[in-house]
Design a protein around this motif. Structure first.
Motif, PDB file in Angstrom:
ATOM      1  N   PHE A 126     -19.948   9.833-100.415  1.00 17.47           N
ATOM      2  CA  PHE A 126     -20.336   8.570 -99.798  1.00 17.47           C
ATOM      3  C   PHE A 126     -21.818   8.568 -99.437  1.00 17.47           C
ATOM      4  N   CYS A 127     -22.369   9.752 -99.103  1.00 18.59           N
ATOM      5  CA  CYS A 127     -23.809   9.826 -98.818  1.00 18.59           C
ATOM      6  C   CYS A 127     -24.619   9.450-100.055  1.00 18.59           C
ATOM      7  N   ALA A 128     -24.178   9.943-101.217  1.00 19.16           N
ATOM      8  CA  ALA A 128     -24.904   9.632-102.451  1.00 19.16           C
ATOM      9  C   ALA A 128     -24.831   8.148-102.791  1.00 19.16           C
ATOM     10  N   SER A 129     -23.727   7.490-102.406  1.00 12.57           N
ATOM     11  CA  SER A 129     -23.595   6.063-102.712  1.00 12.57           C
ATOM     12  C   SER A 129     -24.524   5.203-101.873  1.00 12.57           C
ATOM     13  N   LEU A 130     -25.127   5.757-100.825  1.00 13.44           N
ATOM     14  CA  LEU A 130     -26.041   5.003 -99.974  1.00 13.44           C
ATOM     15  C   LEU A 130     -27.492   5.112-100.413  1.00 13.44           C
ATOM     16  N   ASN A 131     -27.760   5.893-101.447  1.00 11.89           N
ATOM     17  CA  ASN A 131     -29.153   6.109-101.843  1.00 11.89           C
ATOM     18  C   ASN A 131     -29.845   4.811-102.221  1.00 11.89           C
ATOM     19  N   HIS A 132     -29.207   3.976-103.042  1.00 15.75           N
ATOM     20  CA  HIS A 132     -29.861   2.741-103.480  1.00 15.75           C
ATOM     21  C   HIS A 132     -30.097   1.795-102.307  1.00 15.75           C
ATOM     22  N   ILE A 133     -29.225   1.819-101.291  1.00 17.30           N
ATOM     23  CA  ILE A 133     -29.425   0.965-100.111  1.00 17.30           C
ATOM     24  C   ILE A 133     -30.652   1.427 -99.337  1.00 17.30           C
ATOM     25  N   PHE A 134     -30.807   2.743 -99.177  1.00 15.88           N
ATOM     26  CA  PHE A 134     -31.960   3.247 -98.429  1.00 15.88           C
ATOM     27  C   PHE A 134     -33.254   3.066 -99.209  1.00 15.88           C
ATOM     28  N   ILE A 135     -33.188   3.111-100.523  1.00 11.05           N
ATOM     29  CA  ILE A 135     -34.393   2.852-101.310  1.00 11.05           C
ATOM     30  C   ILE A 135     -34.827   1.398-101.134  1.00 11.05           C
ATOM     31  N   GLN A 136     -33.874   0.462-101.183  1.00 13.69           N
ATOM     32  CA  GLN A 136     -34.196  -0.941-100.941  1.00 13.69           C
ATOM     33  C   GLN A 136     -34.730  -1.150 -99.540  1.00 13.69           C
ATOM     34  N   LEU A 137     -34.128  -0.472 -98.569  1.00  4.82           N
ATOM     35  CA  LEU A 137     -34.557  -0.606 -97.186  1.00  4.82           C
ATOM     36  C   LEU A 137     -35.977  -0.082 -97.001  1.00  4.82           C
ATOM     37  N   ALA A 138     -36.291   1.051 -97.633  1.00  2.00           N
ATOM     38  CA  ALA A 138     -37.633   1.620 -97.511  1.00  2.00           C
ATOM     39  C   ALA A 138     -38.680   0.704 -98.136  1.00  2.00           C
ATOM     40  N   ARG A 139     -38.324  -0.021 -99.181  1.00  2.00           N
ATOM     41  CA  ARG A 139     -39.268  -0.950 -99.810  1.00  2.00           C
ATOM     42  C   ARG A 139     -39.454  -2.224 -98.991  1.00  2.00           C
ATOM     43  N   LEU A 140     -38.435  -2.597 -98.218  1.00  2.00           N
ATOM     44  CA  LEU A 140     -38.539  -3.805 -97.408  1.00  2.00           C
ATOM     45  C   LEU A 140     -39.338  -3.569 -96.127  1.00  2.00           C
ATOM     46  N   LEU A 141     -39.143  -2.401 -95.501  1.00  2.00           N
ATOM     47  CA  LEU A 141     -39.776  -2.138 -94.218  1.00  2.00           C
ATOM     48  C   LEU A 141     -41.252  -1.835 -94.392  1.00  2.00           C
ATOM     49  N   PRO A 142     -42.104  -2.268 -93.470  1.00  2.00           N
ATOM     50  CA  PRO A 142     -43.544  -1.979 -93.583  1.00  2.00           C
ATOM     51  C   PRO A 142     -43.817  -0.495 -93.371  1.00  2.00           C
ATOM     52  N   PRO A 143     -44.521   0.158 -94.272  1.00  2.00           N
ATOM     53  CA  PRO A 143     -44.769   1.606 -94.140  1.00  2.00           C
ATOM     54  C   PRO A 143     -45.638   1.963 -92.950  1.00  2.00           C
TER      55      PRO A 143
END
Length: 866
Positions: free
Chosen positions: A608-625
């Motif tokens: 289940f951790c691996a299935s969240l990778n694409h969500i966190f990648i999208q989240l990292a691109r949305l949030l201001p660095p």
């Protein structure tokens, strides 16, 4: 026919050792020949091997190296114990290879289970060769007793021939010790000089002495145990003193380390060790630290001083026993008498604010001088017995208010040569006033006596060693030396040694550097607390460093920094949108960063951790660095501080900026998706602002927020379109499902109809079967009747034939008579008889024909019915 199975016989074995090797190679497993060779040699080493075994091949060179050095004194025999035709394979059943057995004359086998290294094998062989060390002078006795290994010494007067009584038994006990403990932790020595033996209180030939550094040394009790080799060895093993122990894992699956670490906190010291070296300076220094650490009764030890004297002829030992009537001031001093304990009795009434504080000490019996070797020492068992006795005498010291010190003596429960002394004083129960009045308590000149006690000077009385810090401000663990520290703390360490030349991989797993050239390392492992500490490798491993390391661990609030292990293979780049956090970067990335940190705990085995990778990648691109860091950490390869550990995966924590200590956990009852994560972050996070925001700053912030809002609106529109498409697909799927349900209903009706028809046909079939069985029975009965009629018809035919014959004969006779007498009358009579017979026969024939026709008719009707 099937061909028989064909098996190829095993190839004949070949030489495992070179023909020029000093090792006798019995590659065909000739065990009987090996036993024949053993009869002519005093020391024999058997090397049982399997030619295919990798460990046997690796140990072959080590055995050859040892044989090249000791072949003139030891017979080395290698036996192939794998060939199925050899006697070794038929008689021996080994579970592993190689196996090393040693024989000393007729004694053996002594199995060697240590490392397959030449130096260790040679050291063990030399111990088997000379199991006893000859001690001829005081200096050699001092060297023997100074060794960290337990020592057993036997005294024998070589006046008799060939050996004095008991010497061979003592010699055999040394071999038994090597057989039971391959590490050889007990050293056996023999003294033949009476003057040297008297230094350790051995006066009778055949006496055996077990030397112990901290506890009381012992003499073998001949009056209790039989003087046999097995008993001496067992006695020495059970009573030996293990201040520091070698650990030598064999490399396979084992519980050795687990069993030792479960005993309590352990100090693991890795040093390069050569067993054949004559001197070991580093080992001697570590041994000295271990002796000081465990030496809780140094002031009362009746043991020899283990320091070399400048002059070898000067007395090497000081066996002076304290005087039978010691000065009480010295008895109760810190350096002379540490066996005291301070106890506080409860207040006599609930409204009372006073306590009775008593100083409880252990004393030697006056007028009796105990044996030098068996001199009693103060230990916790004696303190416990003294406390038990004291509480039985509690009423003696129970006073409401007293300004005097009351002392009393009472005998020990266990020893007639010891008694206990207790001096009590009533003080205020407030602890600070108790400390401030310490001088008044223990230095008051007024001394009272109990009715059964003796007068004692308690002017210099002190509390128990664990409580001294409360009364003596200058006495703290950090300021004291390490002597007896194991008895002054609840965090007692077990000391272990490992050879870094063999087991450096364990040191690396504990945190040692791989690039170091000097393989010296020390670490403290505490399984109960799940922590371990590493000694700084920039510091040299010497006695003072180890002492400081042990003292820093022993204090209540240890200043040692917990060592955390991370994954050295993790390498990440700045362009990655998700930051990979390790143990070393955890503090810097999470706590020192001026950004909000969203951290994901994961493991490689967590699907289940691996299935969240694409969500966190999208989240990292949305949030201001500039304000957010999206990171993750592999908990299987990294240690974390206990307050940030988790027992569930995946776990998501948010560390808000300026509130890093107030980390927030993502709710477990919410699904982990992009909208929920964004709501969670925007609700819990905080934006960093180091300066007051100006109009331009507000405008930039507004523009930035508007840009993020528009971007989020576009993402929401995309999500809505995807939702509409999903709704359409859902409707289509619902239509297909309804059609499928109707088709299923129709098929169910057809199935029910077919089942009814099947039941009807089944019933009709059963009826037809019953009718068939009935008609078949009737046919059987009719057939029996026809058979009876056929038999009757046959009988009638026979009777008719006889009648015709009779009639013919009668006619002839009558004809002849009628011709003579009454022709006419006879003719008439014969005609009447003939008519009657014919009519009877005709009637019978007609009845039979009628029966046959009836049967045929019924048979035809039966056939038509079927």
């Amino acid at each position: 026919s099937r061909a028989k199975d064909v098996t190829m016989p095993a190839k004949l074995p070949v030489n495992f050792f070179s023909t020029r090797s000093p090792v006798v190679d019995l590659f065909r497993g000739q065990l009987d020949y090996a036993d024949h060779l053993r009869q002519d040699s005093e020391i024999v080493l058997y090397f049982f091997y399997a030619p295919w075994c990798g460990q046997s091949i690796a140990a072959r060179e080590e055995i050859e190296h040892v044989a090249s050095r000791l072949s003139d004194q030891v017979l080395f025999v290698a036996v192939n114990c794998w060939w199925n035709q050899g006697k070794c394979r038929k008689q021996k059943h080994f579970f592993y290879f190689p196996v090393i057995h040693l024989y000393h004359r007729s004694f053996g086998p002594i199995e060697y289970k240590g490392p397959m290294s030449a130096v260790y094998i040679e050291k063990f062989v030399r111990r088997v060769m000379t199991p006893l060390l000859y001690i001829s002078s005081r200096s050699k006795l001092l060297d023997f007793l100074s060794n960290y290994e337990p020592g057993v010494i036997g005294y024998f007067e070589f006046n008799a021939s060939p050996q004095p009584p008991g010497y061979l038994t003592f010699f055999t006990s040394a071999l038994h010790s090597l057989k039971k403990d391959y590490l050889g932790t007990i050293r056996f020595g023999v003294i033949t000089d009476k003057r040297v033996a008297e230094e350790i209180s051995l006066v009778h030939s055949g006496s055996v002495y077990l030397h112990r550094h901290v506890n009381t040394s012992l003499i073998y009790p001949n009056d209790i145990m039989n003087y046999t080799a097995e008993n001496i060895c067992k006695w020495a093993l059970e009573n030996r003193e293990m201040l520091i122990r070698w650990l030598r894992p064999h490399g396979g699956k084992s519980l050795l380390l687990n069993n030792e670490l479960k005993k309590g906190p352990a100090l693991l010291i890795f040093i390069p060790y050569n067993p054949l070296a004559e001197i070991h300076p580093l080992l001697d220094e570590i041994t000295k630290v271990a002796l000081e650490y465990h030496n809780c009764n140094k002031s009362q030890a009746a043991e020899p001083d283990l320091q070399h004297a400048g002059d070898t002829d000067s007395p090497a030992f000081d066996f002076s026993v304290p005087d039978a009537h010691p000065n009480l001031s010295e008895t109760f001093s810190i350096t002379k008498y540490p066996c005291c304990n301070t106890v506080v009795l409860p207040q006599w009434h609930s409204i009372s604010r006073t306590h009775n504080v008593c100083e409880l000490c252990i004393n030697q019996t006056l007028g009796v001088k105990p044996n030098k070797v068996h001199g009693p020492h103060c230990n916790f068992l004696e303190i416990e017995a003294a406390l038990d006795s004291f509480y039985l005498q509690e009423h003696t010291f129970f006073q409401v208010i007293s300004n005097t010190i009351e002392c009393s003596n009472f005998l020990s429960f266990y020893s007639p040569f010891s008694y206990y002394t207790a001096c009590c004083r009533t003080v205020n129960r407030h602890f600070l006033s108790f400390i401030s009045s310490e001088n008044a308590i223990f230095q008051t000149p007024k001394v009272a006596f109990s009715s059964h006690g003796k007068k004692d000077n308690t002017q210099h009385s002190i509390p128990h060693i664990e409580d001294r810090n409360c009364f003596i401000p200058n006495l703290h663990i950090n300021d004291t030396n390490i002597t007896g520290l194991s008895c002054r703390t609840n965090k007692t360490l077990n000391l272990y040694l490992l050879d870094s030349n063999l087991f450096w991989i364990y040191a690396e797993r504990l945190g040692a550097s791989k690039s170091t050239h000097l393989k010296e390392f020390a670490a403290i492992v505490d399984l109960k607390e799940e922590v371990h500490y590493v000694l700084d490798q920039n510091q040299s491993l010497v006695g003072s460093t180890l002492e400081n390391f042990i003292k820093n661990f022993s204090i209540l609030y240890s200043p040692l920094k917990r060592h955390l292990v991370d994954d050295p293979s993790v390498h990440f780049h700045e362009q990655h949108v998700i930051t990979e956090v390790t143990t070393h970067t955890f503090h810097e990335t999470v706590f020192l960063s001026e950004k909000n940190v969203l951290l994901l705990y994961y493991a490689p085995w967590c699907g289940f951790c691996a299935s969240l990778n694409h969500i966190f990648i999208q989240l990292a691109r949305l949030l201001p660095p500039d304000n957010f860091i999206v990171a993750r950490i592999d908990i299987t390869r990294n240690d974390l501080p206990w307050e940030f550990m988790t027992d569930r995966l995946p776990t998501i924590l948010l560390f808000p900026h300026q509130r890093k200590e107030q980390s927030v956990k993502f709710p477990e009852d919410f699904p982990v998706n992009l909208p929920n994560l964004l709501k969670f972050i925007l609700h819990r996070s905080s934006l960093s602002s180091s300066e007051p925001c100006t109009k331009e700053c507000l405008h930039k912030g507004t523009v930035l927020h508007q840009g993020h809002i528009s971007h989020l609106e576009r993402e929401i529109q995309k999500l809505r379109s995807e939702i509409r498409a999903l709704h359409q697909a859902h409707d289509q799927l619902e239509a297909q499902l309804s059609e499928a349900r109707r088709e299923e209903h129709r098929l169910q009706q057809q199935k029910n109809t077919l089942e009814k028809q099947h039941k009807t046909l089944q019933l009709h079939s059963e009826q037809l079967q019953a009718t068939y069985d009935q008609k078949n029975q009737e046919l059987l009965e009719m057939a029996e009747k026809l058979q009876e009629l056929a038999d009757a018809s046959e009988n009638l035919l026979k009777a008719n034939t006889l009648l015709r014959i009779l009639v013919a004969s009668r006619e002839e006779k009558l004809q002849s008579k009628d011709e003579i007498k009454e022709p006419l009358l006879s003719q008439q009579t014969i005609s009447e008889d003939h008519d009657v017979s014919v009519s009877t026969a005709a009637t019978t024939s007609e009845e039979r024909i009628d029966n046959i026709d009836t049967i045929d008719t019924e048979h035809s009707s039966g056939n038509r019915t079927e």
